[in-house]
Design a protein around this motif. Sequence first.
Motif, PDB file in Angstrom:
ATOM      1  N   ALA A 111       0.930  -1.136  -0.205  1.00 39.77           N
ATOM      2  CA  ALA A 111       0.055  -0.102   0.020  1.00 39.77           C
ATOM      3  C   ALA A 111       0.809   1.164  -0.010  1.00 39.77           C
ATOM      4  O   ALA A 111       1.987   1.118   0.293  1.00 39.77           O
ATOM      5  N   MET A 112       0.312   2.428  -0.466  1.00 36.28           N
ATOM      6  CA  MET A 112       0.909   3.578  -0.494  1.00 36.28           C
ATOM      7  C   MET A 112       0.722   4.352   0.953  1.00 36.28           C
ATOM      8  O   MET A 112      -0.495   4.756   1.101  1.00 36.28           O
ATOM      9  N   TYR A 113       1.619   4.270   1.822  1.00 38.17           N
ATOM     10  CA  TYR A 113       1.086   4.826   2.958  1.00 38.17           C
ATOM     11  C   TYR A 113       0.633   6.359   3.102  1.00 38.17           C
ATOM     12  O   TYR A 113      -0.272   6.393   3.947  1.00 38.17           O
ATOM     13  N   ASN A 114       1.146   7.251   2.325  1.00 36.12           N
ATOM     14  CA  ASN A 114       0.583   8.484   2.217  1.00 36.12           C
ATOM     15  C   ASN A 114      -0.886   8.540   2.232  1.00 36.12           C
ATOM     16  O   ASN A 114      -1.759   8.948   2.748  1.00 36.12           O
ATOM     17  N   GLU A 115      -1.290   7.650   1.201  1.00 34.96           N
ATOM     18  CA  GLU A 115      -2.657   7.532   0.768  1.00 34.96           C
ATOM     19  C   GLU A 115      -3.447   6.881   1.916  1.00 34.96           C
ATOM     20  O   GLU A 115      -4.561   7.286   2.326  1.00 34.96           O
ATOM     21  N   VAL A 116      -2.874   5.728   2.711  1.00 38.74           N
ATOM     22  CA  VAL A 116      -3.703   5.232   3.819  1.00 38.74           C
ATOM     23  C   VAL A 116      -3.828   6.089   4.835  1.00 38.74           C
ATOM     24  O   VAL A 116      -5.019   6.265   5.565  1.00 38.74           O
ATOM     25  N   VAL A 117      -2.898   6.889   5.288  1.00 38.48           N
ATOM     26  CA  VAL A 117      -2.854   7.692   6.341  1.00 38.48           C
ATOM     27  C   VAL A 117      -3.947   9.075   6.114  1.00 38.48           C
ATOM     28  O   VAL A 117      -4.548   9.464   6.824  1.00 38.48           O
ATOM     29  N   LYS A 118      -3.917   9.770   4.725  1.00 37.43           N
ATOM     30  CA  LYS A 118      -4.719  10.358   4.369  1.00 37.43           C
ATOM     31  C   LYS A 118      -6.447  10.014   4.552  1.00 37.43           C
ATOM     32  O   LYS A 118      -7.217  10.600   5.121  1.00 37.43           O
ATOM     33  N   GLU A 119      -6.583   8.673   4.454  1.00 35.27           N
ATOM     34  CA  GLU A 119      -7.868   8.107   4.403  1.00 35.27           C
ATOM     35  C   GLU A 119      -8.295   7.616   5.935  1.00 35.27           C
ATOM     36  O   GLU A 119      -9.266   7.694   6.237  1.00 35.27           O
ATOM     37  N   ARG A 120      -7.105   7.405   6.571  1.00 32.32           N
ATOM     38  CA  ARG A 120      -7.595   6.799   7.856  1.00 32.32           C
ATOM     39  C   ARG A 120      -6.340   7.470   8.792  1.00 32.32           C
ATOM     40  O   ARG A 120      -5.498   6.837   9.360  1.00 32.32           O
ATOM     41  N   PRO A 121      -6.376   8.750   9.062  1.00 28.19           N
ATOM     42  CA  PRO A 121      -5.448   9.482  10.068  1.00 28.19           C
ATOM     43  C   PRO A 121      -5.067   8.932  11.536  1.00 28.19           C
ATOM     44  O   PRO A 121      -4.091   9.089  11.919  1.00 28.19           O
ATOM     45  N   GLU A 122      -6.262   8.227  12.085  1.00 26.73           N
ATOM     46  CA  GLU A 122      -6.266   7.771  13.258  1.00 26.73           C
ATOM     47  C   GLU A 122      -5.122   6.666  13.500  1.00 26.73           C
ATOM     48  O   GLU A 122      -4.672   6.298  14.525  1.00 26.73           O
TER      49      GLU A 122
END
Length: 180
Positions: free
Chosen positions: A137-148
Amino acid sequence: EPVDGSGDPKIIITSGEVERLKRRAVYFLRNVAINDKGGKARAPSVDVATADDIIFGEIAAEPLTSLDVALSGVFCPLVSSKDKYDSEWGLCDAEQRHEFVQVFDRFAKELSEAIQSQSGGIELKTLDPSQLIEVNAMYNEVVKERPELINVYENILEEWCRQIEKYLSESLDQPPNKDM
């Protein structure tokens, strides 16, 4: 770590060299002498229910741990008891018995220590499966979608650090083993 596959359980016949033991296994050992003439073993007795031509038993998923429990809980106390079973030693003199008991106790102790060191002595907390991020996964994209997830991963990392520091400080505080 073995995991359950899909489908029904099945029986596997193996020498054990490739497949890992997951839970339990039974073993059968042919205990028949090989004939000197021609190198063939005689057929096992099938007409007697308790013949010793085939030895069998069960192996647990952790055979060394099972052996450790049996040695420390049953055999060491039995072998080490001084007066209770003196007649069972037969022609074995006191010096041989003493040497056997020492070697046996040392073996049991070393087995226990080896099992303990093999386990590592520390078990880190695992993440909830819903909080795992796919490897590709692209970590930047995952964190944007799920910042928690940032807090979740920071907290688990802090806890791991505390556990490791505690384990190291406890293991360094213990005196070295003088029996080795």
